[in-house]
Scaffold this motif. Structure first.
Motif, PDB file in Angstrom:
ATOM      1  N   PHE A   1      46.085  38.666  49.941  1.00 54.33           N
ATOM      2  CA  PHE A   1      45.770  37.323  49.462  1.00 54.33           C
ATOM      3  C   PHE A   1      44.742  37.380  48.349  1.00 54.33           C
ATOM      4  CE2 PHE A   1      47.315  36.409  53.747  1.00 54.33           C
ATOM      5  CZ  PHE A   1      48.071  35.262  53.549  1.00 54.33           C
ATOM      6  N   VAL A   2      44.620  36.259  47.614  1.00 51.38           N
ATOM      7  CA  VAL A   2      43.513  36.071  46.674  1.00 51.38           C
ATOM      8  C   VAL A   2      43.249  34.577  46.554  1.00 51.38           C
ATOM      9  CG1 VAL A   2      44.974  36.016  44.581  1.00 51.38           C
ATOM     10  CG2 VAL A   2      42.548  36.655  44.415  1.00 51.38           C
ATOM     11  N   HIS A   3      41.969  34.207  46.630  1.00 50.46           N
ATOM     12  CA  HIS A   3      41.594  32.803  46.472  1.00 50.46           C
ATOM     13  C   HIS A   3      41.775  32.407  45.008  1.00 50.46           C
ATOM     14  CE1 HIS A   3      39.098  29.171  46.439  1.00 50.46           C
ATOM     15  NE2 HIS A   3      39.195  29.161  47.756  1.00 50.46           N
ATOM     16  N   VAL A   4      42.201  31.152  44.769  1.00 53.94           N
ATOM     17  CA  VAL A   4      42.469  30.723  43.395  1.00 53.94           C
ATOM     18  C   VAL A   4      41.231  30.835  42.505  1.00 53.94           C
ATOM     19  CG1 VAL A   4      44.492  29.263  43.726  1.00 53.94           C
ATOM     20  CG2 VAL A   4      42.218  28.335  44.201  1.00 53.94           C
ATOM     21  N   ALA A   5      40.042  30.630  43.049  1.00 52.81           N
ATOM     22  CA  ALA A   5      38.830  30.755  42.239  1.00 52.81           C
ATOM     23  C   ALA A   5      38.632  32.195  41.771  1.00 52.81           C
ATOM     24  CB  ALA A   5      37.606  30.280  43.019  1.00 52.81           C
ATOM     25  N   ASP A   6      38.935  33.158  42.638  1.00 50.84           N
ATOM     26  CA  ASP A   6      38.841  34.563  42.259  1.00 50.84           C
ATOM     27  C   ASP A   6      39.940  34.934  41.268  1.00 50.84           C
ATOM     28  OD1 ASP A   6      36.589  35.217  43.815  1.00 50.84           O
ATOM     29  OD2 ASP A   6      37.825  35.478  45.607  1.00 50.84           O
ATOM     30  N   ALA A   7      41.128  34.335  41.431  1.00 53.91           N
ATOM     31  CA  ALA A   7      42.220  34.574  40.488  1.00 53.91           C
ATOM     32  C   ALA A   7      41.833  34.088  39.096  1.00 53.91           C
ATOM     33  CB  ALA A   7      43.483  33.870  40.966  1.00 53.91           C
ATOM     34  N   ALA A   8      41.195  32.906  39.022  1.00 55.08           N
ATOM     35  CA  ALA A   8      40.771  32.367  37.734  1.00 55.08           C
ATOM     36  C   ALA A   8      39.716  33.257  37.090  1.00 55.08           C
ATOM     37  CB  ALA A   8      40.228  30.950  37.920  1.00 55.08           C
ATOM     38  N   ARG A   9      38.763  33.726  37.887  1.00 48.05           N
ATOM     39  CA  ARG A   9      37.703  34.571  37.334  1.00 48.05           C
ATOM     40  C   ARG A   9      38.279  35.881  36.800  1.00 48.05           C
ATOM     41  NH1 ARG A   9      34.659  33.792  40.971  1.00 48.05           N
ATOM     42  NH2 ARG A   9      34.909  35.613  42.303  1.00 48.05           N
ATOM     43  N   ALA A  10      39.317  36.392  37.437  1.00 49.75           N
ATOM     44  CA  ALA A  10      39.948  37.614  36.938  1.00 49.75           C
ATOM     45  C   ALA A  10      40.575  37.387  35.571  1.00 49.75           C
ATOM     46  CB  ALA A  10      41.009  38.093  37.936  1.00 49.75           C
ATOM     47  N   ALA A  11      41.135  36.188  35.349  1.00 49.77           N
ATOM     48  CA  ALA A  11      41.737  35.891  34.047  1.00 49.77           C
ATOM     49  C   ALA A  11      40.677  35.862  32.953  1.00 49.77           C
ATOM     50  CB  ALA A  11      42.486  34.566  34.105  1.00 49.77           C
ATOM     51  N   VAL A  12      39.492  35.355  33.261  1.00 51.11           N
ATOM     52  CA  VAL A  12      38.387  35.374  32.300  1.00 51.11           C
ATOM     53  C   VAL A  12      37.995  36.822  32.004  1.00 51.11           C
ATOM     54  CG1 VAL A  12      36.027  34.662  31.829  1.00 51.11           C
ATOM     55  CG2 VAL A  12      37.544  33.138  33.108  1.00 51.11           C
ATOM     56  N   ASP A  13      37.814  37.618  33.046  1.00 53.42           N
ATOM     57  CA  ASP A  13      37.422  39.017  32.874  1.00 53.42           C
ATOM     58  C   ASP A  13      38.468  39.793  32.076  1.00 53.42           C
ATOM     59  OD1 ASP A  13      35.252  38.377  34.435  1.00 53.42           O
ATOM     60  OD2 ASP A  13      35.902  39.526  36.192  1.00 53.42           O
ATOM     61  N   ALA A  14      39.752  39.475  32.304  1.00 51.26           N
ATOM     62  CA  ALA A  14      40.838  40.244  31.699  1.00 51.26           C
ATOM     63  C   ALA A  14      40.899  40.110  30.187  1.00 51.26           C
ATOM     64  CB  ALA A  14      42.177  39.825  32.309  1.00 51.26           C
ATOM     65  N   LEU A  15      40.231  39.116  29.635  1.00 53.21           N
ATOM     66  CA  LEU A  15      40.176  39.000  28.178  1.00 53.21           C
ATOM     67  C   LEU A  15      39.539  40.234  27.546  1.00 53.21           C
ATOM     68  CD1 LEU A  15      39.086  35.258  27.845  1.00 53.21           C
ATOM     69  CD2 LEU A  15      41.332  36.224  27.257  1.00 53.21           C
ATOM     70  N   ASN A  16      38.773  40.982  28.336  1.00 51.46           N
ATOM     71  CA  ASN A  16      38.101  42.187  27.839  1.00 51.46           C
ATOM     72  C   ASN A  16      38.666  43.472  28.439  1.00 51.46           C
ATOM     73  OD1 ASN A  16      36.097  40.808  26.202  1.00 51.46           O
ATOM     74  ND2 ASN A  16      35.178  40.148  28.137  1.00 51.46           N
ATOM     75  N   TRP A  17      39.799  43.376  29.108  1.00 54.24           N
ATOM     76  CA  TRP A  17      40.403  44.559  29.726  1.00 54.24           C
ATOM     77  C   TRP A  17      41.466  45.171  28.831  1.00 54.24           C
ATOM     78  CZ3 TRP A  17      41.447  42.466  35.383  1.00 54.24           C
ATOM     79  CH2 TRP A  17      40.212  42.329  36.047  1.00 54.24           C
ATOM     80  N   PRO A  18      41.717  46.475  28.983  1.00 49.80           N
ATOM     81  CA  PRO A  18      42.821  47.101  28.254  1.00 49.80           C
ATOM     82  C   PRO A  18      44.175  46.673  28.822  1.00 49.80           C
ATOM     83  CG  PRO A  18      41.811  48.681  29.758  1.00 49.80           C
ATOM     84  CD  PRO A  18      40.949  47.445  29.797  1.00 49.80           C
TER      85      PRO A  18
END
Length: 290
Positions: free
Chosen positions: A204-221
């Motif tokens: 599982f993943v909480h939607v708030a954590d899913a959203a934060r991952a999308a923000v972080d992913a802007l700087n991921w390879p």
């Protein structure tokens, strides 16, 4: 950074927009409706009313806003229509990528899923291949995900966030959502998942954590990244906890599970600095009081 959020009013999108703004980004969010566009503006972002299947309008929107990055959070899951969802992953993503490339966008982050891996033992990491031998209807879902990720991969930089099963506000698992009806035995509940208390393993993943991952992913390879909590769990473990939190009766425990129901590892996301606020569904479920 100028960020274009396709699907800004969905379960993840509505939490993602304020997180992006808080991080200092300039955000343009899309919605298909006037009401949705107004909701995006009320959060402090710019809004575009556009349908991803309208290629011309989508190209105009990207050309006008000229974003540095696109985040693809488009879904079509409200009615649990698998064919509609696959069309969005195929045709919708194709249209979005074409418009983004024409607008000179270099980066895209796409919403994918973490339960399309081939069968095996233990939680799957990103090196595990997708389940190419799956039978229908799973085969269509896996193929839709593969097509979406391959299409996104045409961009200079593309991160596929393979989310675990989303829960929290705005999802099927929220109080009053489809899972409550499914647990109650409603055969018409619009739900594509399972509430069997068996040996199937879910991440599982909480939607708030899913959203934060999308923000972080802007700087991921580039590449796929599993976004899940820390505790893959058997249905016989998580279903009773969810049922208790939602004040409904849990089904009887059962044995057995499909070989692909193995959960997913979040080690790569954690190595890149992402940390779930809800490290276990146990914590998140208990907060979902009806």
């Amino acid at each position: 950074m100028r960020v274009f959020v396709a699907g800004a009013t969905g379960a993840v999108g509505r939490l993602l927009v304020p997180q992006l703004l808080e991080a200092g980004h300039h955000v343009t969010g899309t919605s298909r409706s006037d009401a949705g566009a107004d909701r995006v503006r009320s959060q402090g972002a710019d809004a575009v009313q556009v349908d991803v299947f309208d290629r011309h309008a989508l190209h105009e929107a990207l050309a006008r806003t000229m974003p540095d990055a696109v985040i693809h959070q488009l879904t079509d899951l409200a009615g649990a229509d698998g064919q509609a969802t696959n069309r969005l992953r195929r045709e919708g993503t194709r249209n979005l990528i074409d418009a983004a490339k024409d607008a000179g966008v270099a980066k895209i982050v796409v919403q994918s899923i973490a339960w399309v891996y081939a069968p095996g033992t233990g939680p799957a990491d990103e090196e595990v291949p997708l389940d190419s031998a799956a039978a229908e209807p799973r085969a269509a879902m896996v193929d839709g995900i593969r097509t979406m990720e391959d299409t996104a991969g045409e961009m200079e930089s593309a991160v596929a966030l393979r989310y675990g099963v989303l829960y929290g506000p705005g999802t099927w698992y929220a109080p009053g959502g489809s899972v409550v009806a499914a647990l109650g035995g409603d055969p018409d509940a619009p739900f594509l998942g399972s509430v069997a208390a068996d040996d199937s393993v879910t991440s599982f993943v909480h939607v708030a954590d899913a959203a934060r991952a999308a923000v972080d992913a802007l700087n991921w390879p580039s590449g796929p990244v599993n976004i899940t909590d820390d505790e893959p769990a058997r249905g016989r473990d998580w279903v009773p906890v969810l049922a208790a939190a939602l004040h409904v009766t849990a089904p009887d425990s059962a044995s057995g599970a499909p070989a692909w129901a193995r959960g997913a590892s979040n080690h790569l996301a954690r190595a890149r600095g992402w940390r779930p606020e809800y490290p276990s569904w146990r914590l998140g479920f208990t907060e979902m009081q009806p």
